[in-house]
Write a protein that holds these residues in place. Structure first.
Motif, mmCIF file in Angstrom:
data_model
loop_
_atom_site.group_PDB
_atom_site.id
_atom_site.type_symbol
_atom_site.label_atom_id
_atom_site.label_comp_id
_atom_site.label_asym_id
_atom_site.label_seq_id
_atom_site.Cartn_x
_atom_site.Cartn_y
_atom_site.Cartn_z
ATOM 1 N N GLN A 146 0.887 -1.248 0.101
ATOM 2 C CA GLN A 146 -0.039 -0.085 -0.029
ATOM 3 C C GLN A 146 0.748 1.308 -0.078
ATOM 4 O O GLN A 146 1.779 1.494 0.888
ATOM 5 N N VAL A 147 0.684 2.316 -1.203
ATOM 6 C CA VAL A 147 1.293 3.258 -0.798
ATOM 7 C C VAL A 147 1.192 4.285 0.258
ATOM 8 O O VAL A 147 -0.110 4.331 0.565
ATOM 9 N N GLN A 148 2.011 4.793 0.765
ATOM 10 C CA GLN A 148 1.956 5.614 1.860
ATOM 11 C C GLN A 148 2.575 7.062 1.463
ATOM 12 O O GLN A 148 3.483 7.204 0.942
ATOM 13 N N ILE A 149 1.574 8.083 1.990
ATOM 14 C CA ILE A 149 2.095 9.451 1.528
ATOM 15 C C ILE A 149 1.960 10.334 2.793
ATOM 16 O O ILE A 149 1.392 10.040 3.830
ATOM 17 N N ARG A 150 3.097 11.172 2.859
ATOM 18 C CA ARG A 150 3.285 11.886 4.130
ATOM 19 C C ARG A 150 3.936 13.336 3.698
ATOM 20 O O ARG A 150 4.444 13.467 2.979
ATOM 21 N N GLU A 151 3.067 14.275 4.178
ATOM 22 C CA GLU A 151 3.296 15.797 4.053
ATOM 23 C C GLU A 151 4.034 16.421 5.184
ATOM 24 O O GLU A 151 3.836 15.608 6.260
ATOM 25 N N SER A 152 4.693 17.650 5.059
ATOM 26 C CA SER A 152 5.206 18.054 6.073
ATOM 27 C C SER A 152 5.554 19.478 5.499
ATOM 28 O O SER A 152 5.313 19.643 4.370
ATOM 29 N N GLY A 153 5.888 20.387 6.416
ATOM 30 C CA GLY A 153 6.299 21.771 6.278
ATOM 31 C C GLY A 153 5.144 22.946 6.290
ATOM 32 O O GLY A 153 5.442 24.089 6.227
ATOM 33 N N GLY A 154 3.844 22.308 6.995
ATOM 34 C CA GLY A 154 2.896 23.296 7.278
ATOM 35 C C GLY A 154 3.231 24.115 8.321
ATOM 36 O O GLY A 154 3.919 23.643 9.134
ATOM 37 N N ASP A 155 2.911 25.318 8.693
ATOM 38 C CA ASP A 155 3.187 26.197 9.640
ATOM 39 C C ASP A 155 2.196 27.289 9.653
ATOM 40 O O ASP A 155 1.181 27.493 8.887
ATOM 41 N N SER A 156 2.638 27.980 10.803
ATOM 42 C CA SER A 156 1.566 29.222 10.662
ATOM 43 C C SER A 156 2.582 30.672 10.123
ATOM 44 O O SER A 156 3.859 30.712 10.880
ATOM 45 N N VAL A 157 2.093 31.417 9.537
ATOM 46 C CA VAL A 157 2.964 32.659 8.980
ATOM 47 C C VAL A 157 2.038 33.707 8.845
ATOM 48 O O VAL A 157 0.825 33.589 8.964
ATOM 49 N N GLN A 158 2.623 35.033 8.600
ATOM 50 C CA GLN A 158 1.956 36.120 8.417
ATOM 51 C C GLN A 158 1.483 36.180 7.069
ATOM 52 O O GLN A 158 2.091 35.788 5.963
ATOM 53 N N THR A 159 0.579 37.398 6.765
ATOM 54 C CA THR A 159 0.061 37.616 5.402
ATOM 55 C C THR A 159 1.540 37.914 4.605
ATOM 56 O O THR A 159 2.059 38.839 5.148
ATOM 57 N N GLY A 160 1.732 37.414 3.268
ATOM 58 C CA GLY A 160 2.829 37.782 2.636
ATOM 59 C C GLY A 160 4.021 37.004 2.747
ATOM 60 O O GLY A 160 4.962 36.940 2.085
ATOM 61 N N GLY A 161 4.013 35.864 3.755
ATOM 62 C CA GLY A 161 5.074 34.962 3.986
ATOM 63 C C GLY A 161 5.004 33.971 2.918
ATOM 64 O O GLY A 161 4.067 33.668 1.904
ATOM 65 N N SER A 162 5.986 32.971 3.317
ATOM 66 C CA SER A 162 6.233 32.081 2.205
ATOM 67 C C SER A 162 6.451 30.592 3.091
ATOM 68 O O SER A 162 6.815 30.632 4.290
ATOM 69 N N LEU A 163 5.839 29.275 2.301
ATOM 70 C CA LEU A 163 6.255 28.213 3.121
ATOM 71 C C LEU A 163 6.374 27.247 1.904
ATOM 72 O O LEU A 163 6.186 27.374 0.595
ATOM 73 N N ARG A 164 7.260 26.107 2.320
ATOM 74 C CA ARG A 164 7.517 25.063 1.328
ATOM 75 C C ARG A 164 7.056 23.877 1.931
ATOM 76 O O ARG A 164 7.685 23.600 2.821
ATOM 77 N N LEU A 165 6.028 23.163 1.222
ATOM 78 C CA LEU A 165 5.480 22.000 1.703
ATOM 79 C C LEU A 165 6.208 20.924 0.879
ATOM 80 O O LEU A 165 6.868 20.793 -0.219
ATOM 81 N N ARG A 166 6.568 19.774 1.479
ATOM 82 C CA ARG A 166 6.941 18.317 1.039
ATOM 83 C C ARG A 166 6.099 17.127 1.190
ATOM 84 O O ARG A 166 5.600 17.160 2.301
ATOM 85 N N CYS A 167 6.060 16.431 -0.013
ATOM 86 C CA CYS A 167 5.274 15.350 0.139
ATOM 87 C C CYS A 167 6.246 14.172 -0.258
ATOM 88 O O CYS A 167 6.988 14.309 -1.333
ATOM 89 N N GLU A 168 6.382 12.972 0.465
ATOM 90 C CA GLU A 168 6.914 12.024 0.342
ATOM 91 C C GLU A 168 6.160 10.846 0.342
ATOM 92 O O GLU A 168 5.311 10.462 0.881
ATOM 93 N N VAL A 169 6.492 10.068 -0.980
ATOM 94 C CA VAL A 169 5.646 8.589 -1.067
ATOM 95 C C VAL A 169 6.697 7.490 -0.838
ATOM 96 O O VAL A 169 7.805 7.674 -1.098
ATOM 97 N N SER A 170 5.995 6.485 -0.496
ATOM 98 C CA SER A 170 6.628 5.339 0.175
ATOM 99 C C SER A 170 7.259 4.511 -0.907
ATOM 100 O O SER A 170 8.232 3.737 -0.373
#
Length: 124
Positions: free
Chosen positions: A1-25
């Motif tokens: 069974q394929v498993q997926i995991r996300e990371s990188g979520g956070d709290s930021v202020q307007t105008g900020g940036s984030l980078r999310l990552r997804c890893e597949v098993s």
């Protein structure tokens, strides 16, 4: 069974940036689509960005020009670079994989494998 995991979520202020990552098993059959979706309570899950094998990315109009999806199949990862974040971008972000599709890369109906999500909160 394929498993997926996300990371990188956070709290930021307007105008900020984030980078999310997804890893597949495991390596997925090709062709395949990898997509990012988001959902807030009481609303339908929304397709944000997707990239299928050997295709150009697709983006929701609301994120075009601000978000960038990229894939690195060597490490079985998908990224979502999010810039100029706005409060309306606050949601639980999911990564998903599809190995066949009918409805289109930004439709959640085609995606079979899902991660548990990572929370993004943008404050004004």
């Amino acid at each position: 069974q394929v498993q997926i995991r996300e990371s990188g979520g956070d709290s930021v202020q307007t105008g900020g940036s984030l980078r999310l990552r997804c890893e597949v098993s495991e390596v997925l059959a090709r062709p395949n689509c990898m997509g990012w979706f988001r959902q807030v309570p009481g609303r339908e899950r929304e397709g944000v960005a997707a990239q299928c094998s050997s295709s150009t990315p697709d983006y929701a109009d609301s994120v075009l020009g601000r978000f960038t999806i990229s894939r690195d199949d060597r490490v079985r990862s998908v990224y979502l670079e999010m810039n100029n974040l706005q409060p309306a971008d606050s949601a639980l972000y999911y990564c998903a994989a599809a190995t066949s599709w009918t409805w289109g890369p930004l439709s959640s109906r085609d995606y079979k494998f899902w991660g548990p999500g990572t929370q993004v909160t943008v404050s004004s």
